[in-house]
Design a protein around this motif. Structure first.
Motif, short mmCIF file in Angstrom:
data_model
loop_
_atom_site.label_atom_id
_atom_site.label_comp_id
_atom_site.label_asym_id
_atom_site.label_seq_id
_atom_site.Cartn_x
_atom_site.Cartn_y
_atom_site.Cartn_z
N LEU A 198 -4.91 14.62 -0.53
CA LEU A 198 -5.03 13.24 -0.08
C LEU A 198 -5.96 13.19 1.14
CD1 LEU A 198 -1.33 12.03 -0.37
CD2 LEU A 198 -3.16 11.89 -2.08
N GLU A 217 -6.59 10.59 2.96
CA GLU A 217 -5.87 9.81 3.96
C GLU A 217 -4.72 9.09 3.29
OE1 GLU A 217 -8.24 6.77 5.69
OE2 GLU A 217 -9.04 6.08 3.77
N LEU A 218 -3.73 8.69 4.08
CA LEU A 218 -2.61 7.94 3.55
C LEU A 218 -2.91 6.45 3.68
CD1 LEU A 218 0.50 9.87 4.94
CD2 LEU A 218 -0.72 10.18 2.78
N THR A 219 -2.70 5.72 2.60
CA THR A 219 -2.94 4.28 2.62
C THR A 219 -1.79 3.56 3.31
OG1 THR A 219 -1.97 4.13 0.42
CG2 THR A 219 -4.36 4.35 0.54
N GLU A 220 -1.95 2.26 3.49
CA GLU A 220 -0.98 1.49 4.28
C GLU A 220 0.43 1.57 3.74
OE1 GLU A 220 -0.43 -3.13 5.86
OE2 GLU A 220 -2.16 -2.55 4.65
N VAL A 221 0.57 1.68 2.42
CA VAL A 221 1.90 1.67 1.83
C VAL A 221 2.75 2.83 2.33
CG1 VAL A 221 1.27 3.02 -0.22
CG2 VAL A 221 3.14 1.36 -0.34
N TYR A 222 2.12 3.95 2.70
CA TYR A 222 2.86 5.09 3.24
C TYR A 222 3.31 4.82 4.69
CZ TYR A 222 0.94 7.93 -0.59
OH TYR A 222 0.62 8.46 -1.82
N GLU A 269 -1.15 4.79 -8.14
CA GLU A 269 -2.32 3.91 -8.18
C GLU A 269 -3.33 4.38 -9.22
OE1 GLU A 269 -4.13 3.50 -4.36
OE2 GLU A 269 -2.85 1.81 -3.80
N GLU A 270 -3.55 5.69 -9.27
CA GLU A 270 -4.50 6.22 -10.25
C GLU A 270 -3.96 6.07 -11.67
OE1 GLU A 270 -7.86 7.95 -11.96
OE2 GLU A 270 -7.53 7.07 -9.98
N GLU A 282 -0.47 15.85 1.55
CA GLU A 282 -1.18 15.36 2.73
C GLU A 282 -2.08 16.43 3.33
OE1 GLU A 282 1.56 13.55 5.49
OE2 GLU A 282 2.87 12.93 3.84
N LEU A 334 -0.37 7.23 -4.25
CA LEU A 334 -1.76 7.31 -4.68
C LEU A 334 -1.87 7.83 -6.12
CD1 LEU A 334 -3.55 8.40 -1.40
CD2 LEU A 334 -3.75 6.23 -2.61
#
Length: 230
Positions: free
Chosen positions: A218, A220-225, A39-40, A192, A36
């Protein structure tokens, strides 16, 4: 907010990273990679970055996002074989790649965190890995000098942190993260879970708070995690 509370927003933390920065990214494949934060970083778009990471991740995740956005000038890594995009960019000259054997990479980073200028080793003598490296004579034996590897910023992923910045990593996420947190001028950690100061047992702290400058929660954790199952 108390001075020792290092909590901040993700956008504010990443906004400090300028064009041309040298950035260490924790992780080994998926475990411990700060997706994440990456991503930022892509969203804000600084250019001509030097990225230091054990690997180039796989297509469609992590380092590959930075490559696709044209943000990377140089990649210092142990391997890129899982990412065909990185291989193509390297072969075409779109990015410069410096390969460093994994153990040497870890020790160069650790050495920087310890405040040393480098170390000597016999690993690589007589191979292509020794080309262009400084040689040092010690007790009549020839060694290679490996310079310490430091960065302007380190982005790391922790399972748990307290608000002061003490970090704990889960399982194999305790890979390059602790070393990189010590070797950068500024360390930004995503966590987390963030808890009150003193809630993490001192024996469970992998990165002490003095090495962490900014802490991002965070939601929530996105799908990549999700590649990692606990």
């Amino acid at each position: 907010m108390p001075a020792w509370d290092k909590s901040t927003s993700m956008s504010d933390a990443i906004a400090q990273i300028p064009d041309g920065a040298r950035i260490m990214l924790g992780g080994f494949g998926v475990p411990g990679t700060p997706f994440l934060l990456i991503e930022e970083l892509v969203r804000q778009g600084p250019r001509d970055l030097t990225i230091i990471k054990n690997d180039a991740n796989e297509p469609g995740m992590g380092v590959d996002w930075l490559l696709a956005a044209g943000m990377v000038k140089r990649l210092i890594t142990s391997h890129v074989g899982l990412n065909g995009n990185a291989v193509r960019m390297m072969n075409s000259g779109a990015i410069e790649v410096e390969f460093v054997a994994q153990g040497i990479l870890a020790e160069r980073i650790r050495t920087a965190g310890a405040g040393l200028k480098g170390f000597v080793t016999d690993i690589g003598i007589g191979t292509l890995l020794a080309e262009g490296k400084q040689r040092v004579e010690v007790d009549g034996e020839t060694y290679l000098f490996e310079p310490a590897l430091e960065a302007d910023f380190a982005l790391v992923h922790a399972a748990c942190a307290d608000v002061a910045g003490n970090l704990a990593y889960a399982a194999t996420a305790r890979n390059f993260n602790p070393l990189m947190a010590m070797a950068a001028e500024c360390t930004i950690a995503e966590a987390e879970t963030i808890t009150p100061i003193g809630s993490i047992d001192p024996d469970a702290v992998h990165t002490p708070a003095p090495f962490v400058d900014h802490l991002v929660a965070l939601a929530e954790l996105t799908e990549v995690y999700g590649v990692v199952k606990r």
